[in-house]
Design a protein around this motif. Sequence first.
Motif, mmCIF file in Angstrom:
data_model
loop_
_atom_site.group_PDB
_atom_site.id
_atom_site.type_symbol
_atom_site.label_atom_id
_atom_site.label_comp_id
_atom_site.label_asym_id
_atom_site.label_seq_id
_atom_site.Cartn_x
_atom_site.Cartn_y
_atom_site.Cartn_z
ATOM 1 N N VAL A 1 -8.635 -4.637 5.304
ATOM 2 C CA VAL A 1 -7.691 -5.494 4.578
ATOM 3 C C VAL A 1 -7.797 -5.222 3.086
ATOM 4 O O VAL A 1 -6.787 -5.057 2.396
ATOM 5 N N ILE A 2 -9.013 -5.164 2.591
ATOM 6 C CA ILE A 2 -9.232 -4.905 1.161
ATOM 7 C C ILE A 2 -8.685 -3.546 0.781
ATOM 8 O O ILE A 2 -7.993 -3.400 -0.232
ATOM 9 N N GLN A 3 -8.940 -2.533 1.590
ATOM 10 C CA GLN A 3 -8.449 -1.185 1.290
ATOM 11 C C GLN A 3 -6.916 -1.152 1.298
ATOM 12 O O GLN A 3 -6.298 -0.498 0.466
ATOM 13 N N ALA A 4 -6.295 -1.879 2.227
ATOM 14 C CA ALA A 4 -4.831 -1.944 2.275
ATOM 15 C C ALA A 4 -4.286 -2.574 1.001
ATOM 16 O O ALA A 4 -3.278 -2.121 0.456
ATOM 17 N N GLY A 5 -4.973 -3.597 0.503
ATOM 18 C CA GLY A 5 -4.570 -4.227 -0.754
ATOM 19 C C GLY A 5 -4.689 -3.279 -1.930
ATOM 20 O O GLY A 5 -3.792 -3.205 -2.779
ATOM 21 N N VAL A 6 -5.771 -2.545 -1.978
ATOM 22 C CA VAL A 6 -5.984 -1.560 -3.054
ATOM 23 C C VAL A 6 -4.904 -0.475 -2.992
ATOM 24 O O VAL A 6 -4.306 -0.115 -4.010
ATOM 25 N N ASP A 7 -4.639 0.020 -1.795
ATOM 26 C CA ASP A 7 -3.619 1.061 -1.628
ATOM 27 C C ASP A 7 -2.241 0.545 -2.033
ATOM 28 O O ASP A 7 -1.475 1.253 -2.694
ATOM 29 N N ALA A 8 -1.927 -0.695 -1.649
ATOM 30 C CA ALA A 8 -0.631 -1.287 -2.009
ATOM 31 C C ALA A 8 -0.524 -1.424 -3.523
ATOM 32 O O ALA A 8 0.508 -1.097 -4.120
ATOM 33 N N ARG B 1 5.977 -13.551 -7.544
ATOM 34 C CA ARG B 1 7.033 -12.648 -7.062
ATOM 35 C C ARG B 1 6.450 -11.279 -6.754
ATOM 36 O O ARG B 1 6.815 -10.639 -5.764
ATOM 37 N N LEU B 2 5.527 -10.807 -7.583
ATOM 38 C CA LEU B 2 4.892 -9.516 -7.336
ATOM 39 C C LEU B 2 4.054 -9.568 -6.058
ATOM 40 O O LEU B 2 4.117 -8.664 -5.219
ATOM 41 N N TRP B 3 3.270 -10.626 -5.889
ATOM 42 C CA TRP B 3 2.443 -10.779 -4.703
ATOM 43 C C TRP B 3 3.322 -10.834 -3.448
ATOM 44 O O TRP B 3 3.020 -10.218 -2.436
ATOM 45 N N SER B 4 4.433 -11.535 -3.530
ATOM 46 C CA SER B 4 5.357 -11.615 -2.402
ATOM 47 C C SER B 4 5.913 -10.233 -2.050
ATOM 48 O O SER B 4 6.011 -9.866 -0.878
ATOM 49 N N PHE B 5 6.249 -9.446 -3.057
ATOM 50 C CA PHE B 5 6.752 -8.085 -2.838
ATOM 51 C C PHE B 5 5.697 -7.233 -2.134
ATOM 52 O O PHE B 5 5.992 -6.518 -1.171
ATOM 53 N N ILE B 6 4.453 -7.295 -2.613
ATOM 54 C CA ILE B 6 3.365 -6.502 -2.021
ATOM 55 C C ILE B 6 3.150 -6.900 -0.562
ATOM 56 O O ILE B 6 3.043 -6.042 0.312
ATOM 57 N N LYS B 7 3.108 -8.199 -0.298
ATOM 58 C CA LYS B 7 2.907 -8.658 1.084
ATOM 59 C C LYS B 7 4.050 -8.188 1.981
ATOM 60 O O LYS B 7 3.819 -7.677 3.070
ATOM 61 N N ARG B 8 5.281 -8.384 1.510
ATOM 62 C CA ARG B 8 6.456 -8.061 2.314
ATOM 63 C C ARG B 8 6.592 -6.568 2.584
ATOM 64 O O ARG B 8 6.964 -6.150 3.675
ATOM 65 N N ASN B 9 6.286 -5.741 1.586
ATOM 66 C CA ASN B 9 6.541 -4.313 1.689
ATOM 67 C C ASN B 9 5.353 -3.455 2.112
ATOM 68 O O ASN B 9 5.549 -2.328 2.571
#
Length: 80
Positions: free
Chosen positions: A58-65, A37-45
């Motif tokens: 992509v990696i930096q966007a993940g870190v920032d999220a 559910r957390l991963w889904s929230f991060i992807k969606r938002n």
Amino acid sequence: MILDGSRAHLNNKLIIPKNLTLHFLPPYSPQLNPIERLWSFIKRNYLSFKRYKDIDEVIQAGVDAWKKINQKIVKSIGFS
């Protein structure tokens, strides 16, 4: 106790105390797994509908999220 379908959880040699009831999750049930559910929230938002030029972006966007996730968000997703 809630268990997934791991072979270790299905082992016939596993000794289960009489005061313990085992409940197995369905084979595929990401909605029951809090991290899904957390991963889904991060992807969606934070990560979807964006174009990334390379893997580093992509990696930096993940870190920032991940850095934007706070206790209020986590509780709203259903974690205690």
